[in-house]
Design a protein around this motif. Structure first.
Motif: not given
Ligand SMILES: Cc1cc2nc3c(=O)[nH]c(=O)nc-3n(C[C@H](O)[C@H](O)[C@H](O)COP(=O)(O)OP(=O)(O)OC[C@H]3O[C@@H](n4cnc5c(N)ncnc54)[C@H](O)[C@@H]3O)c2cc1C
Length: 228
Positions: A13-15, A101, A144-146, A197
């Motif tokens: 269920r993550s992006f 990561w 994706t990035t944080g 998003r």
């Protein structure tokens, strides 16, 4: 076109999971055949070693590349490696979907590359880059990035994304001969709101829709010191 989507995120269920679903839907609607290698979902082993093979050319001293060449010629890859090598062989476009990561690929996806881009099939001595055996295929990163966009590149605290992705673009995808398509990067997804998003997923659809006319990245010829 045959598309292999290699998906590396532990939470469906993550992006990243939403991006995977968006890619499958968009590409299939456009008439492409999509195969998903769900690395966490399938329990793919992250570390390569003797278990990659059903038997070894030299059981007395394990030399990874030599065993990869031998198994490429004679068969003898363990089932999960053989399956992924076949998927890679059949694919015309390979998309790697992952969260950034430590400025890089999650270990499970790095492991997929180490175990599946095997010597003897994906590269050989003297057959790399423009002469790489996987020339004719295309590769693309979707990540994706944080940290937000503004933190990357000029004025930010992090290096630019081109620089961060260079080892993957050049040292992995282009090394085996692929044309590297422009990446899709969704920045700061944890801090974004639902609307932002949703807009990112729409932007990803557009990115995928434009791939047919996308120009591969051009890499500057490495300096002598890089080649030596
Ligand atoms: C070991 C490690 C190292 C890291 N190193 C870095 C680094 O070097 N640089 C950096 O920038 N970041 C780094 N990060 C952060 C990481 O890159 C981000 O956490 C990640 O990219 C976010 O993507 P995600 O899919 O995990 O997000 P998630 O947290 O799964 O999702 C973000 C939000 O999107 C929501 N969502 C899911 N589906 C949808 C949908 N369809 N529509 C709208 N919203 C949806 C989720 O519910 C959630 O609220 C690191 C993280 C870890 C764990």
């Amino acid at each position: 076109m045959n598309v292999l989507l290699v998906y590396a995120h532990p939470e469906p269920r993550s992006f990243n999971g939403a991006m995977r679903n968006t890619a499958v839907e968009t590409l299939e609607q456009a008439g492409h055949r999509v195969t998903v290698s769900d690395l966490y979902g399938s329990g793919f082993r992250a570390d390569g070693g003797p278990w990659d093979f059903t038997d070894l050319q030299d059981p007395s001293f394990f030399r990874y590349q030599r065993e990869q060449v031998w198994a490429s010629e004679k068969g003898g890859f363990a089932p999960e490696v053989a399956r992924e090598v076949e998927r890679l062989r059949a694919a015309e476009l390979i998309i790697l979907q992952f969260p950034l990561w430590w400025f890089s690929l999650p270990a499970i996806l790095k492991g997929w590359v180490e175990r599946v881009f095997v010597m003897g099939f994906a590269y050989r001595i003297g057959h790399v880059y423009e002469e790489g055996p996987l020339r004719g295929k295309q590769g693309m990163l979707a990540l994706t990035t944080g940290s937000p966009n503004a933190t990357y590149g000029q004025g930010g605290r992090n290096p630019g994304m081109d620089r961060l992705l260079f080892p993957i673009h050049y040292g992995i995808l282009h090394y085996v001969g692929m044309d590297v398509l422009p990446p899709f990067v969704s920045y700061g997804v944890n801090r974004a709101g639902d609307e932002e998003r949703a807009a990112e997923l729409e932007r990803y659809r557009e990115h995928l829709g434009g791939l047919a006319s996308a120009r591969p990245l051009r890499f500057e010829a490495p300096s002598r010191s890089l080649r030596e």
